[in-house]
Scaffold this motif. Structure first.
Motif: not given
Length: 772
Positions: A15-21, A34-39, A44-55
């Protein structure tokens, strides 16, 4: 820290999700939820759900976010679930406490680095210890209970690209550098590294300790290689090497799989590869979802080898399931074929294809066949298919006919620049003839005839010459040259020139001999001309051409036949002249200028002078012929010598292919100087840049260990002379050799003499220097 129990396999899907940058780095928390994304513009921090990423949380707060939020790297502590650290592009190291009740989660800010921080790393078992590596060449160890660093480590290099604490040795960490070195440090001794070795030819962008094997360190660099080093020996030993197709930006060992590691590239290649280091020539698995460069990879759990997380410059965050990965080995060609430098042929195929000998044709160059069978014991833990292969080697004849000596001698003796065009062609024709390559020799001479400027030679005594204009004069040598110098001529220069010459002279003969019983003698004779007489002659008086008058008779009167003496005996045949038969000499002989008279021609059938563009299609097809026959040496040499005369006729991709093929052959034969000359003379941008990479050497001052920023002998930091010989203590003004480990050096002769009797540095620093 006690080892965590292995959780059940993480359920989910790709699965994937679109980021702001675009993302620069990612990191996962201890419990893999949870996973943290930095740039630069995202944190941001996203939660790893069963079938999607949740901010879950956006850490970029405030009206005007500062550069402290612009992250080059991020790491989530594996013991403290609320603690994060980021490396900022402005040189700051920032820690974040997610348990703080306010919106701003920033806890500590360290601004001791002067340039961008490339990497941050928490100690695997020490909660309050944080390590950073910066572009300023320093590494700093921070105690989070204090407001400043407790140790500073100087790598004596421009930039630190990665730092990693050892998983097994409490006090050890590894650092990779811009100059290709890798250093091992003890955090208790910040004054000097414990070990240093050159790992790659170019910057080392990443490194990673093996989670199970205590002394294994994987490194990746700009040289497109991933290397595995055994650090348990006295000297770092390279035990595995994987060749990739692009610069390696990240490398991560796969959990629970001793031989597997994942890599992603810094540019060009967007895929993520999982390699088995025992089989480095093809990836074990490939993830091909990203549309731009992958910037961060991390296994979701340290004990789960089936789920991989990645961030990219395409502003997406992916969860990859190993079951959905592409397996390149399934699409790989099971057969292999390769020619050796000297004509030997090797062929590998499945054993089942090689067992049948019936109907096998003998190899024409000597049917010496050496079957070599490769068997491997089945391994239940290995997921590769077990295939037995057979290798057959066919050796070429040893009489020298198929060897490549001619290629080496030709490459060394050819002249491609520095002299006039005609001299280059003559020289190369002579070289080809001496190497028993008559077709190539004749081709060079033909090119000289086609494209050389004949100049303005003096006109002959017979003024009737001016009636014809500039007619190419040909003797027995040149006619045989164009028409029948060797059987392979027509396959190279095509029938166009052949038909042109016949039609030109036969048209004149038909026009002038009409109504006459006698044989016309105006261009043909017995004597032989010099090569210079092959070219067209200029008019003596250009004004006479403009005077025309209508004929008074319907049929022009035949001119008076002037008796002339017999032509002189032809001189001895020149060494360069090709052999022609007697019938050819009788049919295509031309008289010298001094012994013939010409009649006027009412109208020229062709232009007086043939421009070089007239021959360009013929030469282009000739070059294609040589390239198709495998002689890229001839194609590239002619392309360089002719230059702009022919270059525009051939598309740049074809030229680049020829150049790359020829350069590859030159380098395989270790003809480095010739290869560099070809690169310099090329006009293809993709070729000229080949010798412009990795041309800068970054050196350090032998006194203060800091990089030298100027080009003189005096260090601008310590104001001491940096180029002092460690043996004689005098300034080195000529050839200087130095050790990449300790930066000490001196005169080449002195250092070589010193190292014959001692392995220690002559400066007394204690480093073990080696001259290779």
């Amino acid at each position: 820290m006690e080892k965590m129990s292995c959780p059940s396999t993480v359920s989910g899907r790709t699965m994937f999700c679109h980021l702001d940058a675009p993302a620069n780095a990612i990191s996962v928390c201890r419990d893999a939820t949870q996973v943290v994304v930095a740039g630069r513009n995202i944190f941001k921090i996203y939660a790893l759900e069963e079938d999607s990423f949740v901010e879950r949380l956006n850490l970029r707060v405030g009206r005007k976010p500062s550069l402290n939020f612009s992250c080059a790297d991020v790491m989530w502590h594996q013991m403290e679930e609320n603690l994060l650290a980021t490396a900022a592009t402005n040189g700051a190291v920032v820690t974040w406490n997610l348990a703080r009740p306010c919106r701003n989660k920033q806890e500590h800010l360290f601004t001791e680095h002067k340039r961008t921080v490339n990497k941050v790393c928490f100690h695997p078992t020490e909660v309050h210890m944080l390590l950073s590596g910066s572009q300023d060449g320093f590494m700093k160890c921070f105690d989070l209970r204090k407001k400043e660093s407790v140790s500073t480590f100087s790598g004596q290099s421009e930039s630190v690209r990665d730092v990693q604490f050892s998983m097994k040795d409490y006090f050890t960490f590894a650092a990779s550098f811009e100059n290709g070195n890798v250093q091992l440090w003890d955090i208790r001794r910040p004054d000097r590294y414990e070990r240093m070795f050159t790992a790659h030819t170019g910057p080392v962008f990443c490194c990673d300790w093996h989670p199970e094997d205590r002394g294994w360190l994987a490194t990746g660099g700009r040289d497109k290689m991933v290397k595995v080093w055994d650090m348990t020996t006295n000297r770092a030993k390279e035990i595995y090497c994987v060749q990739t197709i692009a610069s390696v930006a990240r490398v991560k060992w796969r959990p629970e799989r001793r031989w597997h590691l994942a890599t992603c590239s810094m540019m060009v290649d967007h895929n993520i590869y999982v390699w088995d280091v025992r089989r480095p020539f093809i990836p074990f698995a490939t993830f091909e979802e990203h549309k731009d460069v992958t910037t961060g990879i991390v296994w979701r759990h340290q004990h789960d080898p089936y789920v991989l997380l990645s961030g990219s410059k395409d502003s997406t965050l992916y969860q990859h399931m190993f079951k959905d990965a592409s397996r390149p080995v399934d699409r790989a060609n099971p057969e292999g074929l390769c020619f050796g430098l000297f004509g030997d042929l090797a062929f590998a195929a499945k054993e089942s294809l090689m067992t049948g000998e019936a109907g096998r044709k003998p190899y024409p160059a000597g049917d010496r066949r050496y079957p070599i069978f490769f068997f491997k014991k089945p391994d239940v833990t290995e997921q590769f298919a077990q295939v037995a292969s057979a290798l057959s080697v066919f050796e070429s004849e040893s009489d020298g006919s198929s060897r490549m000596d001619w290629f080496i001698k030709t490459a060394r003796r050819y002249l491609l620049s520095g002299k006039p065009f005609a001299e280059l062609c003559d020289h190369n024709a002579k070289v080809a003839k001496e190497l028993n390559r008559p077709q190539v020799s004749t081709t060079w001479t033909m090119l000289r005839i086609m494209f050389s400027d004949p100049g303005n030679p003096a006109p002959p005594a017979n003024h009737n010459m001016s009636k014809l204009g500039n007619i190419p004069l040909m003797n027995r040598y040149s006619c045989a040259f164009f028409l029948s110098f060797c059987p392979s001529f027509h396959s190279v220069f095509l029938p166009s020139i052949h038909s042109f010459i016949f039609s030109f002279y036969l048209s004149i003969e038909n026009e002038e001999t009409e109504g006459s019983d006698g044989q016309a003698e105006y261009l043909f004779g017995d004597a032989e001309l010099d090569d210079d007489d092959l070219y067209s002659m200029e008019h003596e008086n250009q004004a006479e051409e403009a005077e025309f008058s209508l004929p008074q008779e319907a049929f022009p009167l035949r001119h008076e036949i002037v008796d002339h003496p017999a032509a002189p005996e032809p001189p001895a045949e020149k060494p360069e002249s090709p052999q022609v038969s007697g019938s050819e000499a009788e049919s295509f002989c031309l008289t010298p200028m001094e012994s013939f008279s010409l009649i006027s021609v009412s109208q020229l059938l062709y232009q007086p002078q043939l421009t070089p563009s007239f021959f360009s299609p013929v030469v282009r097809e000739m070059l294609d012929h040589y390239a198709e026959q495998g002689d890229v040496q001839m194609a590239v040499s002619v392309l360089i010598v002719l230059g702009d005369r022919i270059r525009k006729e051939i598309d740049e991709l074809t030229q680049e292919h020829w150049y790359m093929s020829y350069i590859d052959l030159l380098q395989r034969f270790e003809l480095w100087n010739v290869s560099n000359e070809v690169i310099k003379l090329s006009t293809c941008s993709a070729i000229t840049c080949l010798n412009q990479a990795s041309t800068t050497l970054h050196i350090n001052c032998s006194n203060c260990k800091r990089p030298m920023s100027n080009k003189g002998w005096i260090c601008d930091r310590c104001h001491q002379c940096a180029s002092v010989c460690a043996v004689c203590h005098h300034v080195v003004k000529g050839l200087f050799v130095w050790c990449q480990g300790c930066s000490h050096g001196g005169h080449l002769e002195h250092v070589m003499e010193w190292l014959k009797s001692s392995n220690h540095c002559p400066a007394g620093c204690g480093h073990l220097c080696e001259y290779t």
